[in-house]
Write a protein that holds these residues in place. Structure first.
Motif, PDB file in Angstrom:
ATOM      1  N   GLU A 133      46.849  -2.435 -34.739  1.00 37.43           N
ATOM      2  CA  GLU A 133      45.674  -1.850 -35.426  1.00 37.43           C
ATOM      3  C   GLU A 133      44.740  -2.965 -35.962  1.00 37.43           C
ATOM      4  OE1 GLU A 133      43.347  -0.187 -38.577  1.00 37.43           O
ATOM      5  OE2 GLU A 133      44.619  -1.483 -38.867  1.00 37.43           O
TER       6      GLU A 133
ATOM      7  N   ALA B 208      35.737   5.749 -45.135  1.00 36.57           N
ATOM      8  CA  ALA B 208      35.707   4.223 -44.874  1.00 36.57           C
ATOM      9  C   ALA B 208      35.065   3.642 -45.967  1.00 36.57           C
ATOM     10  CB  ALA B 208      34.439   4.174 -43.811  1.00 36.57           C
TER      11      ALA B 208
ATOM     12  N   ARG C 239      36.015   5.375 -39.486  1.00 34.75           N
ATOM     13  CA  ARG C 239      37.323   5.471 -40.251  1.00 34.75           C
ATOM     14  C   ARG C 239      36.976   6.638 -41.239  1.00 34.75           C
ATOM     15  NH1 ARG C 239      41.227   1.804 -41.429  1.00 34.75           N
ATOM     16  NH2 ARG C 239      40.150   0.123 -40.521  1.00 34.75           N
TER      17      ARG C 239
ATOM     18  N   PHE D 291      39.173  12.965 -37.697  1.00 37.27           N
ATOM     19  CA  PHE D 291      38.038  12.090 -37.603  1.00 37.27           C
ATOM     20  C   PHE D 291      36.648  12.525 -37.263  1.00 37.27           C
ATOM     21  CE2 PHE D 291      41.781   9.463 -37.096  1.00 37.27           C
ATOM     22  CZ  PHE D 291      41.258   8.126 -37.572  1.00 37.27           C
TER      23      PHE D 291
ATOM     24  N   GLN E 288      38.824   4.041 -30.591  1.00 32.11           N
ATOM     25  CA  GLN E 288      38.306   3.935 -31.792  1.00 32.11           C
ATOM     26  C   GLN E 288      37.352   4.882 -32.440  1.00 32.11           C
ATOM     27  OE1 GLN E 288      35.253   0.703 -31.925  1.00 32.11           O
ATOM     28  NE2 GLN E 288      34.367   1.263 -29.911  1.00 32.11           N
TER      29      GLN E 288
ATOM     30  N   LYS F 162      34.871   1.180 -38.832  1.00 36.03           N
ATOM     31  CA  LYS F 162      35.426   1.770 -37.581  1.00 36.03           C
ATOM     32  C   LYS F 162      36.967   1.344 -37.592  1.00 36.03           C
ATOM     33  CE  LYS F 162      31.682   1.763 -34.398  1.00 36.03           C
ATOM     34  NZ  LYS F 162      31.080   1.369 -33.138  1.00 36.03           N
ATOM     35  N   GLN F 163      37.963   2.192 -37.127  1.00 32.64           N
ATOM     36  CA  GLN F 163      39.355   1.833 -36.954  1.00 32.64           C
ATOM     37  C   GLN F 163      39.718   1.955 -35.467  1.00 32.64           C
ATOM     38  OE1 GLN F 163      41.907   4.476 -39.143  1.00 32.64           O
ATOM     39  NE2 GLN F 163      43.550   3.356 -38.932  1.00 32.64           N
TER      40      GLN F 163
ATOM     41  N   SER G 252      42.565  -4.019 -38.178  1.00 28.68           N
ATOM     42  CA  SER G 252      41.779  -4.147 -39.463  1.00 28.68           C
ATOM     43  C   SER G 252      41.583  -5.611 -39.983  1.00 28.68           C
ATOM     44  CB  SER G 252      42.501  -3.234 -40.677  1.00 28.68           C
ATOM     45  OG  SER G 252      42.242  -1.885 -40.464  1.00 28.68           O
TER      46      SER G 252
ATOM     47  N   HIS H  78      34.832  -2.958 -41.427  1.00 33.91           N
ATOM     48  CA  HIS H  78      36.058  -2.164 -41.190  1.00 33.91           C
ATOM     49  C   HIS H  78      35.565  -0.595 -41.193  1.00 33.91           C
ATOM     50  CE1 HIS H  78      38.725  -5.601 -41.922  1.00 33.91           C
ATOM     51  NE2 HIS H  78      38.312  -5.684 -43.229  1.00 33.91           N
TER      52      HIS H  78
END
Length: 217
Positions: free
Chosen positions: A142, A67, A64, A31, A61, A130-131, A144, A128
């Motif tokens: 999760e 992304a 992503r 990440f 978090q 950010k995960q 999403s 989305h």
């Protein structure tokens, strides 16, 4: 592993705290460094996003990975489907009207499809980019936009593919969680891992490599 040898299941307040889970791929593995965050809620945060009555205790978090690709996949498929439908409509209309100005109509529809696809991509990216992974005492979810979660103490299958932790619940719900993100919040990983141990002892399916890497044997 016998039930007597397992750490106790925490109560609704997360006590007693589970023992420290082992490091597998390492915190934040894969990440980017920006936009990382971990949050603990003690007492738990009441929530209505997931199909669980239990509150959220831990959150992690990060931005992503890939992304833009995640955001563009569905819009591209939708754009292709729309293009096929428009082409079929134009062909039927051409047969009915005995011909039409192909160039002009195609340009108009092409612009419409591109704008719709680009707009859909932009919305998905903002939603989305950010995960997020959430955990309660006995569940993990999760964020999403699906509001999906699994109970960590009643899993039917546990699999580790690369650095993706795949958890399948008894009802067939499956979550694919990046283990580097999960490990980034140690308290969250401890809660999840304790459930994995109990599920394994209760007969959850897992392959030898997964059991070895997660030290579930």
């Amino acid at each position: 592993m016998t039930a007597a040898a397992l750490p106790p299941r925490p109560n609704s307040m997360g006590e007693p705290a589970p023992p420290r889970a082992p490091a597998v791929v390492g915190a934040w593995a894969g990440f980017p460094e920006r936009n990382r965050d971990t949050v603990s809620h003690r007492p738990g945060l009441d929530q209505r996003w997931f199909a669980r009555a239990e509150p959220i205790l831990e959150v992690v978090q990060a931005r992503r990975r890939n992304a833009l690709w995640f955001a563009v996949r569905y819009p591209l498929v939708s754009g292709l489907v729309l293009a096929v439908l428009v082409t079929a409509y134009l062909l039927v209309d051409a047969a009915r009207r005995d011909g039409f100005a192909w160039g002009e109509e195609i340009r108009v529809w092409a612009v419409i499809i591109v704008l719709v696809t680009a707009g859909y991509t932009g919305i998905r990216y903002l939603q989305h980019r950010k995960q997020l992974v959430y955990a309660g005492v006995d569940w993990v979810g999760e964020g999403s936009g699906r509001g999906e979660c699994v109970g960590t103490y009643d899993l039917s299958r546990i699999a580790l593919t690369g650095d993706a932790l795949q958890l399948t619940g008894r009802d067939g719900t499956r979550l694919d969680l990046p283990l580097g993100l999960v490990e980034a919040n140690p308290a969250l990983w401890d809660l999840v891992y304790n459930g994995l141990r109990h599920s394994t002892a209760a007969g959850a399916e897992s392959d030898p490599t997964t059991r070895e890497r997660l030290r579930l044997t």
